[in-house]
Design a protein around this motif. Sequence first.
Motif, PDB file in Angstrom:
ATOM      1  N   ASP A 238       0.821  -1.213   0.000  1.00 23.83           N
ATOM      2  CA  ASP A 238       0.000   0.000   0.000  1.00 23.83           C
ATOM      3  C   ASP A 238       0.849   1.255   0.000  1.00 23.83           C
ATOM      4  N   CYS A 239       0.423   2.237  -0.773  1.00 23.22           N
ATOM      5  CA  CYS A 239       0.885   3.606  -0.656  1.00 23.22           C
ATOM      6  C   CYS A 239      -0.264   4.506  -1.120  1.00 23.22           C
ATOM      7  N   PRO A 240      -0.762   5.376  -0.241  1.00 23.43           N
ATOM      8  CA  PRO A 240      -0.337   5.623   1.126  1.00 23.43           C
ATOM      9  C   PRO A 240      -0.440   4.384   2.001  1.00 23.43           C
ATOM     10  N   THR A 241       0.419   4.337   3.014  1.00 25.53           N
ATOM     11  CA  THR A 241       0.502   3.189   3.894  1.00 25.53           C
ATOM     12  C   THR A 241      -0.717   3.125   4.806  1.00 25.53           C
ATOM     13  N   LYS A 242      -1.001   1.932   5.291  1.00 27.58           N
ATOM     14  CA  LYS A 242      -2.145   1.707   6.176  1.00 27.58           C
ATOM     15  C   LYS A 242      -1.682   1.584   7.622  1.00 27.58           C
ATOM     16  N   PRO A 243      -2.443   2.120   8.594  1.00 29.41           N
ATOM     17  CA  PRO A 243      -3.720   2.820   8.405  1.00 29.41           C
ATOM     18  C   PRO A 243      -3.616   4.337   8.457  1.00 29.41           C
ATOM     19  N   PHE A 244      -2.401   4.900   8.656  1.00 28.74           N
ATOM     20  CA  PHE A 244      -2.300   6.330   8.927  1.00 28.74           C
ATOM     21  C   PHE A 244      -1.652   7.136   7.806  1.00 28.74           C
ATOM     22  N   GLY A 245      -1.291   6.510   6.700  1.00 31.48           N
ATOM     23  CA  GLY A 245      -0.567   7.219   5.653  1.00 31.48           C
ATOM     24  C   GLY A 245      -1.429   8.214   4.898  1.00 31.48           C
ATOM     25  N   GLY A 246      -0.755   9.106   4.158  1.00 28.15           N
ATOM     26  CA  GLY A 246      -1.439  10.121   3.366  1.00 28.15           C
ATOM     27  C   GLY A 246      -0.545  10.611   2.250  1.00 28.15           C
ATOM     28  N   PRO A 247      -0.829  11.787   1.710  1.00 29.53           N
ATOM     29  CA  PRO A 247      -0.030  12.317   0.595  1.00 29.53           C
ATOM     30  C   PRO A 247       1.446  12.489   0.923  1.00 29.53           C
ATOM     31  N   GLU A 248       1.781  12.569   2.230  1.00 31.69           N
ATOM     32  CA  GLU A 248       3.180  12.707   2.609  1.00 31.69           C
ATOM     33  C   GLU A 248       3.987  11.447   2.321  1.00 31.69           C
ATOM     34  N   ASP A 249       3.330  10.357   1.930  1.00 27.46           N
ATOM     35  CA  ASP A 249       4.025   9.103   1.664  1.00 27.46           C
ATOM     36  C   ASP A 249       4.639   9.044   0.267  1.00 27.46           C
ATOM     37  N   THR A 262       6.728   5.487  -0.280  1.00 28.44           N
ATOM     38  CA  THR A 262       6.954   4.576   0.846  1.00 28.44           C
ATOM     39  C   THR A 262       5.998   3.400   0.741  1.00 28.44           C
ATOM     40  N   ALA A 263       6.491   2.188   0.944  1.00 32.61           N
ATOM     41  CA  ALA A 263       5.622   1.007   0.937  1.00 32.61           C
ATOM     42  C   ALA A 263       6.282  -0.114   1.726  1.00 32.61           C
ATOM     43  N   ARG A 264       5.450  -1.000   2.272  1.00 32.51           N
ATOM     44  CA  ARG A 264       5.921  -2.192   2.972  1.00 32.51           C
ATOM     45  C   ARG A 264       5.583  -3.394   2.108  1.00 32.51           C
ATOM     46  N   ASP A 265       6.570  -3.910   1.381  1.00 27.32           N
ATOM     47  CA  ASP A 265       6.368  -5.011   0.444  1.00 27.32           C
ATOM     48  C   ASP A 265       7.129  -6.230   0.962  1.00 27.32           C
ATOM     49  N   VAL A 266       6.513  -6.923   1.945  1.00 25.00           N
ATOM     50  CA  VAL A 266       7.208  -8.020   2.636  1.00 25.00           C
ATOM     51  C   VAL A 266       6.402  -9.315   2.630  1.00 25.00           C
ATOM     52  N   GLY A 267       5.347  -9.405   1.838  1.00 24.64           N
ATOM     53  CA  GLY A 267       4.581 -10.631   1.734  1.00 24.64           C
ATOM     54  C   GLY A 267       3.844 -10.988   3.012  1.00 24.64           C
ATOM     55  N   SER A 268       3.874 -12.264   3.375  1.00 26.51           N
ATOM     56  CA  SER A 268       3.095 -12.753   4.509  1.00 26.51           C
ATOM     57  C   SER A 268       3.619 -12.268   5.852  1.00 26.51           C
ATOM     58  N   GLU A 270       3.911  -9.244   6.690  1.00 22.59           N
ATOM     59  CA  GLU A 270       3.483  -7.848   6.813  1.00 22.59           C
ATOM     60  C   GLU A 270       3.021  -7.474   8.214  1.00 22.59           C
ATOM     61  N   ALA A 271       2.230  -8.326   8.855  1.00 21.79           N
ATOM     62  CA  ALA A 271       1.649  -7.975  10.148  1.00 21.79           C
ATOM     63  C   ALA A 271       2.693  -7.817  11.240  1.00 21.79           C
ATOM     64  N   TRP A 272       3.869  -8.402  11.072  1.00 17.28           N
ATOM     65  CA  TRP A 272       4.914  -8.339  12.100  1.00 17.28           C
ATOM     66  C   TRP A 272       6.068  -7.430  11.691  1.00 17.28           C
ATOM     67  N   SER A 273       6.061  -6.938  10.484  1.00 19.49           N
ATOM     68  CA  SER A 273       7.212  -6.209   9.958  1.00 19.49           C
ATOM     69  C   SER A 273       7.024  -4.699  10.043  1.00 19.49           C
ATOM     70  N   THR A 274       8.109  -3.990  10.287  1.00 20.00           N
ATOM     71  CA  THR A 274       8.125  -2.525  10.162  1.00 20.00           C
ATOM     72  C   THR A 274       9.053  -2.119   9.020  1.00 20.00           C
ATOM     73  N   ASP A 275       9.285  -3.036   8.081  1.00 18.50           N
ATOM     74  CA  ASP A 275      10.225  -2.770   6.995  1.00 18.50           C
ATOM     75  C   ASP A 275       9.547  -2.009   5.854  1.00 18.50           C
ATOM     76  N   PHE A 276       9.198  -0.765   6.142  1.00 15.99           N
ATOM     77  CA  PHE A 276       8.748   0.142   5.085  1.00 15.99           C
ATOM     78  C   PHE A 276       9.989   0.666   4.370  1.00 15.99           C
ATOM     79  N   ASP A 277       9.962   0.690   3.055  1.00 16.29           N
ATOM     80  CA  ASP A 277      11.095   1.175   2.269  1.00 16.29           C
ATOM     81  C   ASP A 277      10.682   2.311   1.353  1.00 16.29           C
ATOM     82  N   LEU A 278      11.674   3.083   0.917  1.00 17.00           N
ATOM     83  CA  LEU A 278      11.465   4.072  -0.127  1.00 17.00           C
ATOM     84  C   LEU A 278      11.768   3.448  -1.473  1.00 17.00           C
TER      85      LEU A 278
END
Length: 459
Positions: A238-249, A262-268, A270-278
């Motif tokens: 997702d971009c904007p990221t969930k659940p608080f992202g917006g145009p600043e992403d 910015t996006a978190r593309d880590v597959g399954s 996701e629920a445990w990861s904070t690996d958001f990347d640019l």
Amino acid sequence: MISIVIIAVATALTLSPATGARRDSRTSTPRTSTHPFSVHDMLAMDRISDPQVSPDGGTIVFVRRTTDLKANRGRTDLWLVNTGGTGLRRFTSDPSGDSNPRWSPDGKSVLFISTRSGSSQVWRIPADGGEAEQVTDEPLDVESLAVSPDGTHIAFSMQVFPDAPTIEATKQRLDEIAEQSSTGRLYDRLFVRHWDTWKDGRRAHIFVMPLASVQRSVSEPQAPARGLHDVMKGMDADCPTKPFGGPEDYTFTPDSRFIVFTARDVGSAEAWSTDFDLYVAPCDGSAKPRCLTDANRAWDANPVFSPDGKKLAYLAMVKPGYESDRFRIMLMDWPAGTRRTLTEDWDRSSGSITFSPGGKTIYTTANNLGQRSLFSVNVATGVVKTIVRDGTVRSPAMVRTADPTAGGRIIFGLDHLQSPVELYSVTPDGGDLSAITGINAEKLAAARMGEPEQFTFSG
């Protein structure tokens, strides 16, 4: 040693037995026709958000939300005010919701998102007033908006199925789901829900479209133009990221040819990861997104380019999987990729980034002993100074001037325990703090509330 902050609210208004009037202990001025502050007062206050300064620095467009208690609904409109605090006026008046205003680079118009066509789409209105015209007519709702630096393209987000070849295919699948008699869903991975929204398999993706190809007249509508590109095509993220992202992403590169997002593309995981990347992707969709921060397995967010386009600033955590880590301000040479941490020695977590006109200073907000203060950070040295300490500072933006060395003023929203958000300005050194709006002044004057006092202790 840990500092614990407690904010206590003590009543500072006393009743005068002789007159029955309320007396403000700060001014000794009797206040009549007032009532104790209640939840009804809180609901009746207008909400100000998303202030955007015009390219010439003279005008601010912002979102104003009003609440109709009898109808049990709110509405959002765009308003304008001069940066000096004069000329407050309504900009849009359609009963549908208007939001996310963005100036065109020439300052002649404002693009925004509106539901006035029956769905959420991009619209445009001349800066000097007039009728708004619809810019996009997509089969899906548009959820956020950015305008390229040269004014030739717009970027916006829509919810699509990642495996759907087109947005029309996403719409067709949604229609088929709506026609089914069953309503059950099967989940084989997390997330299942974000706050009040169930996950349905769709992802927020960024789309880029040439503005010239989507110009249309209200009186002579044209078929939706092509040239629309999903720059995240195929990404299960997702971009904007969930659940608080917006145009600043996400943001355009200075040459308007690429999007950094910015996006978190880590597959399954996701629920445990904070690996958001640019990531960076070409606006024409000719190549897959390229990860810019793959070496950091923690959170990277909020990309912002310096005025000269030579540096990309962003926020980064360093502890993978730890959501409460501190956001540091990072600086990346563009496009070389060399980077350094600007605020490693600062014990605050940055929440926003905006450059001074000359690019020598970054202004940022951060939680600060019970406040959310505004700070300046020297780009060369990393030295931090407090600009506005008290209250909660939101959405800081610079008033640009013809002379980039002049500094301009900083525009921001400010709220505290005795007022909802109003717009203010301050000089870059923290002087001459001035109110721009006083939209809720009459409502606040009619309600009696206590005087807040703050104290801290070590524990």
